[in-house]
Scaffold this active site. Sequence first.
Site, short mmCIF file in Angstrom:
data_model
loop_
_atom_site.label_atom_id
_atom_site.label_comp_id
_atom_site.label_asym_id
_atom_site.label_seq_id
_atom_site.Cartn_x
_atom_site.Cartn_y
_atom_site.Cartn_z
CB CYS A 1 -13.98 2.21 0.67
SG CYS A 1 -13.45 3.94 0.81
CG HIS B 1 -8.65 0.58 -2.43
ND1 HIS B 1 -7.84 -0.47 -2.05
CD2 HIS B 1 -9.32 0.96 -1.29
CE1 HIS B 1 -8.00 -0.71 -0.76
NE2 HIS B 1 -8.91 0.14 -0.28
CG ASP C 1 -13.26 7.28 -0.40
OD1 ASP C 1 -13.17 7.18 0.84
OD2 ASP C 1 -12.28 7.09 -1.16
CD GLN D 1 -13.15 -0.92 -0.26
OE1 GLN D 1 -12.27 -0.75 0.55
NE2 GLN D 1 -14.39 -1.25 0.11
NE ARG E 1 -11.21 -4.24 1.16
CZ ARG E 1 -10.20 -3.42 1.50
NH1 ARG E 1 -10.43 -2.39 2.30
NH2 ARG E 1 -8.99 -3.58 1.01
NE ARG F 1 -3.82 0.84 2.13
CZ ARG F 1 -5.00 1.06 2.73
NH1 ARG F 1 -5.08 1.90 3.74
NH2 ARG F 1 -6.08 0.44 2.31
N1 CP Z 1 -11.24 0.64 2.97
C1 CP Z 1 -9.94 0.55 3.33
O1 CP Z 1 -9.04 0.30 2.52
O2 CP Z 1 -9.73 0.74 4.65
P1 CP Z 1 -8.31 0.88 5.36
O3 CP Z 1 -7.68 2.16 4.90
O4 CP Z 1 -8.62 0.89 6.84
O5 CP Z 1 -7.47 -0.30 4.98
N1 NVA Z 2 -9.66 7.42 -0.99
C1 NVA Z 2 -9.26 6.96 0.31
C2 NVA Z 2 -9.55 5.49 0.46
C3 NVA Z 2 -9.23 4.92 1.81
C4 NVA Z 2 -9.56 3.48 1.91
C5 NVA Z 2 -7.78 7.24 0.51
O1 NVA Z 2 -6.98 6.97 -0.39
O2 NVA Z 2 -7.41 7.74 1.58
#
Ligand code: CP
Ligand code: NVA
Length: 333
Positions: free
Chosen positions: A272, A135, A231, A138, A317, A108
């Site tokens: 999400c 993502h 989101d 997700q 998830r 990530r």
């Molecule tokens: N939705 C999601 O990716 O959550 P986190 O950032 O907690 O992993």
């Molecule tokens: N768009 C958000 C998603 C988090 C799961 C971010 O990148 O912070």
Amino acid sequence: MNAPLSGRDFLKLLDFTPEEITYLIDLSAELKAKKKAGEPHRYHEGKNIVLLFEKTSTRTRCSFEVGGMDLGMGVTYLEPSSSQMGKKESIEDTARVLSRMYDGIEYRGFEQEKVEILARYSSVPVWNGLTTEAHPTQMIADMLTIREHLGRLSGLNVTFFGDAQNNVANSLMVACAKLGINFNACGPEEQMPSPELVSTCQSIAAENGASIRLCSNAEEGARGANVLYTDIWVSMGEPDDIWAERIRLLEPYRITDELMALADPDAIFMHCLPSFHDTKTTVGAEIADKFGITEMEVSDSVFEGPQSVVFDEAENRMHTIKAVMHATLMDKE
Ligand code: CP
Ligand code: NVA
């Protein structure tokens, strides 16, 4: 299909066919049923995976950890700033080192290009746990959740409200295009997905009997929608000083009871997570103090209301990340 994804990376949904994505959703449902029935599924006993996080996480990290352990694997978590990657060691070298020790690598971080390089230099599957642009894990969870609640995917109408250029919106648009779901990006012109990605998705959607549309009127986006998705307005890695501008641009796209009332009567609300639907977080409280708003992308009543499926989505998830790992780590027979 016999282990069709064995040895593959999972970097972005554009790399997968509709059949492959459906296979992952089906496999997730199977693994979820096994977990609920208490049936062991330690298919990868003796293997080890490493989770490289350059941004924070609750769901994704825990899903890889629990999913990995349920599959019988050892799991190493490298938190933001605790590995040498990027500072003292290149992505290329990190990939080659970790591939010698682990059977799979989760990443990530920031640019999509980084996870692509990691995969290019790695000899084991690499899984994208979120980048600035995408993502993809997700989406397997979201598609499973939609199918569980609405009974089908193809032909549905999904609208994403708000920051329609972010990673989640981009991946949702691709997932919908691939699975024949009509997708509507509803937000201000400044926050729309890139014209290149829109055009790519429009071609894919057309092949699958669906449409990709952009709209800037929230009521229009809600009318007849089966899924209303949003989101946060400022994503990880974006500077704090853009909050004022984002609030100004995105407030008209907050999902409220009034918008939900325009949607299909059986519509579901998705997010999400994490979400700013109240002031029970440091950021939520600061924003309330500074800008006088107590809820952002979604009203607290919608978030807590009967049409919200956000915690099913969060649970999924884990089942779906487990399926991605299982599918890519399984041996070809
Ligand atoms: N939705 C999601 O990716 O959550 P986190 O950032 O907690 O992993
Ligand atoms: N768009 C958000 C998603 C988090 C799961 C971010 O990148 O912070």
